[in-house]
Design a protein around this motif. Structure first.
Motif, PDB file in Angstrom:
ATOM      1  N   LEU A   1     -29.738  13.983 -18.753  1.00 44.91           N
ATOM      2  CA  LEU A   1     -29.735  14.908 -17.611  1.00 44.91           C
ATOM      3  C   LEU A   1     -28.898  14.240 -16.526  1.00 44.91           C
ATOM      4  O   LEU A   1     -29.385  13.406 -15.756  1.00 44.91           O
ATOM      5  CB  LEU A   1     -31.159  15.161 -17.134  1.00 44.91           C
ATOM      6  CG  LEU A   1     -32.137  15.671 -18.219  1.00 44.91           C
ATOM      7  CD1 LEU A   1     -33.533  15.859 -17.644  1.00 44.91           C
ATOM      8  CD2 LEU A   1     -31.622  16.963 -18.843  1.00 44.91           C
ATOM      9  N   PRO A   2     -27.605  14.564 -16.433  1.00 49.32           N
ATOM     10  CA  PRO A   2     -26.656  13.797 -15.615  1.00 49.32           C
ATOM     11  C   PRO A   2     -27.036  13.672 -14.151  1.00 49.32           C
ATOM     12  O   PRO A   2     -26.808  12.629 -13.531  1.00 49.32           O
ATOM     13  CB  PRO A   2     -25.342  14.578 -15.778  1.00 49.32           C
ATOM     14  CG  PRO A   2     -25.503  15.341 -17.042  1.00 49.32           C
ATOM     15  CD  PRO A   2     -26.955  15.692 -17.118  1.00 49.32           C
ATOM     16  N   ALA A   3     -27.616  14.696 -13.589  1.00 52.03           N
ATOM     17  CA  ALA A   3     -27.913  14.685 -12.156  1.00 52.03           C
ATOM     18  C   ALA A   3     -29.056  13.737 -11.804  1.00 52.03           C
ATOM     19  O   ALA A   3     -29.241  13.402 -10.627  1.00 52.03           O
ATOM     20  CB  ALA A   3     -28.241  16.100 -11.673  1.00 52.03           C
ATOM     21  N   GLU A   4     -29.818  13.295 -12.812  1.00 53.01           N
ATOM     22  CA  GLU A   4     -31.026  12.505 -12.542  1.00 53.01           C
ATOM     23  C   GLU A   4     -30.871  11.025 -12.854  1.00 53.01           C
ATOM     24  O   GLU A   4     -31.834  10.266 -12.754  1.00 53.01           O
ATOM     25  CB  GLU A   4     -32.197  13.094 -13.335  1.00 53.01           C
ATOM     26  CG  GLU A   4     -32.510  14.536 -12.949  1.00 53.01           C
ATOM     27  CD  GLU A   4     -33.697  15.100 -13.706  1.00 53.01           C
ATOM     28  OE1 GLU A   4     -34.524  14.291 -14.173  1.00 53.01           O
ATOM     29  OE2 GLU A   4     -33.785  16.331 -13.836  1.00 53.01           O
ATOM     30  N   ILE A   5     -29.688  10.594 -13.250  1.00 53.04           N
ATOM     31  CA  ILE A   5     -29.469   9.181 -13.535  1.00 53.04           C
ATOM     32  C   ILE A   5     -28.676   8.541 -12.391  1.00 53.04           C
ATOM     33  O   ILE A   5     -28.000   9.238 -11.628  1.00 53.04           O
ATOM     34  CB  ILE A   5     -28.715   8.980 -14.868  1.00 53.04           C
ATOM     35  CG1 ILE A   5     -27.311   9.603 -14.786  1.00 53.04           C
ATOM     36  CG2 ILE A   5     -29.508   9.557 -16.023  1.00 53.04           C
ATOM     37  CD1 ILE A   5     -26.436   9.276 -15.968  1.00 53.04           C
ATOM     38  N   PRO A   6     -28.745   7.201 -12.229  1.00 54.80           N
ATOM     39  CA  PRO A   6     -27.903   6.537 -11.225  1.00 54.80           C
ATOM     40  C   PRO A   6     -26.429   6.842 -11.494  1.00 54.80           C
ATOM     41  O   PRO A   6     -25.980   6.811 -12.645  1.00 54.80           O
ATOM     42  CB  PRO A   6     -28.208   5.053 -11.433  1.00 54.80           C
ATOM     43  CG  PRO A   6     -29.562   5.025 -12.070  1.00 54.80           C
ATOM     44  CD  PRO A   6     -29.631   6.240 -12.929  1.00 54.80           C
ATOM     45  N   GLN A   7     -25.671   7.129 -10.442  1.00 53.67           N
ATOM     46  CA  GLN A   7     -24.286   7.556 -10.613  1.00 53.67           C
ATOM     47  C   GLN A   7     -23.269   6.418 -10.512  1.00 53.67           C
ATOM     48  O   GLN A   7     -22.089   6.616 -10.818  1.00 53.67           O
ATOM     49  CB  GLN A   7     -23.956   8.631  -9.575  1.00 53.67           C
ATOM     50  CG  GLN A   7     -24.812   9.881  -9.684  1.00 53.67           C
ATOM     51  CD  GLN A   7     -24.689  10.560 -11.040  1.00 53.67           C
ATOM     52  OE1 GLN A   7     -23.587  10.878 -11.481  1.00 53.67           O
ATOM     53  NE2 GLN A   7     -25.814  10.787 -11.711  1.00 53.67           N
ATOM     54  N   ASP A   8     -23.715   5.239 -10.067  1.00 50.47           N
ATOM     55  CA  ASP A   8     -22.775   4.135  -9.866  1.00 50.47           C
ATOM     56  C   ASP A   8     -22.985   2.973 -10.821  1.00 50.47           C
ATOM     57  O   ASP A   8     -22.317   1.950 -10.707  1.00 50.47           O
ATOM     58  CB  ASP A   8     -22.861   3.625  -8.428  1.00 50.47           C
ATOM     59  CG  ASP A   8     -24.228   3.035  -8.104  1.00 50.47           C
ATOM     60  OD1 ASP A   8     -25.192   3.311  -8.856  1.00 50.47           O
ATOM     61  OD2 ASP A   8     -24.337   2.302  -7.106  1.00 50.47           O
ATOM     62  N   ARG A   9     -23.916   3.124 -11.762  1.00 42.79           N
ATOM     63  CA  ARG A   9     -24.217   2.014 -12.664  1.00 42.79           C
ATOM     64  C   ARG A   9     -24.902   2.512 -13.934  1.00 42.79           C
ATOM     65  O   ARG A   9     -25.433   3.626 -13.982  1.00 42.79           O
ATOM     66  CB  ARG A   9     -25.113   1.000 -11.969  1.00 42.79           C
ATOM     67  CG  ARG A   9     -26.524   1.487 -11.665  1.00 42.79           C
ATOM     68  CD  ARG A   9     -27.230   0.569 -10.685  1.00 42.79           C
ATOM     69  NE  ARG A   9     -26.613   0.621  -9.363  1.00 42.79           N
ATOM     70  CZ  ARG A   9     -26.882  -0.214  -8.369  1.00 42.79           C
ATOM     71  NH1 ARG A   9     -27.748  -1.198  -8.547  1.00 42.79           N
ATOM     72  NH2 ARG A   9     -26.289  -0.086  -7.196  1.00 42.79           N
TER      73      ARG A   9
END
Length: 241
Positions: free
Chosen positions: A92-100
């Protein structure tokens, strides 16, 4: 006479056929999932002749199973003898850290078939496989993960009579050590007991130094495990402990 009977009984017990084996296993030793992919397949193989059920689930690194940003299907699956099965992992892309990168545990528990009456004696154990799932957000360079180990910096800390090595990781990737060893002159190389602890992205992790190496100059030798389960280039540095 009693002694002869005891020996005969012991030999009889040893001759009973007892088999211990794990039938179902994942094809890989680690999973790398990218947020931009529709799904990540996880292939599982049944190496036995019999049909097995497998139960699969995910946990975060602390063992929590709830509210994870991942979906794994099916939770229970049947695999025939000498057959392969496939789990599907959706991020679920929106719910994971976006920079690591983030990391989770995947457990695959085999459920053996019910024992048949009669026949040879057989010990069947239900084996659980546990492997890491590395989840990478969109935009994280796929080619740089194996080089993260080269960016580690090492410092020595002293606390409460103990000496520690601290690995600082400035990259957005986890570093999973393949090798983490200290060697001083006149001593054998010592693998650090807690090498399974990973320096997290943009964070650090420390490792206790064996007592017999305190105060010595030692060579630290280390490498990482790459996305395919192989070993990266072996690195070394000299550290005063």
């Amino acid at each position: 006479m009693k002694r002869t009977t005891l020996i005969a009984s012991a030999l009889g017990a040893l001759l009973l056929s007892a088999q211990t084996y794990g039938a179902v296993r994942p094809q890989l030793t680690r999973i790398v999932a990218y947020a931009e992919d529709k799904e990540t397949p996880i292939e599982v193989i049944n190496e036995s002749q019999e049909t097995y059920l497998i139960q699969s689930w995910l946990e975060d690194i602390k063992g929590n199973e709830n509210n994870l940003p991942l979906v794994l299907t099916p939770p229970v699956m049947k695999i025939g003898g000498k057959q392969e099965g496939k789990l599907r992992l959706v991020v679920l892309p929106a719910e994971i850290p976006q920079d690591r990168e983030s990391v989770y545990w995947l457990s695959i528990q085999e459920i053996p078939p019910k024992a048949k009456d009669g026949g040879e004696n057989k010990l069947v154990l239900a084996i659980r496989s546990r492997l890491k799932v590395f989840v990478r957000p969109k935009g994280l360079d796929k080619t740089q993960a194996a080089d993260a180990v080269k960016s580690l910096s090492w410092t020595v800390e002293r606390e409460g009579g103990e000496v520690w090595l601290r690995a600082t990781n400035p990259t957005p990737y986890h570093v999973s050590f393949g090798r983490l060893e200290l060697k001083a002159d006149g001593t054998k190389g010592i693998t650090l007991d807690d090498k399974t602890e990973m320096p997290a992205p943009m964070s650090s992790q420390r490792y206790v130094v064996p007592k017999n190496l305190k105060g010595k100059s030692a060579t630290l030798t280390y490498s990482a495990v790459n996305d395919y389960g192989g070993e990266t280039e072996v690195l070394s540095t000299v550290i005063i402990l």
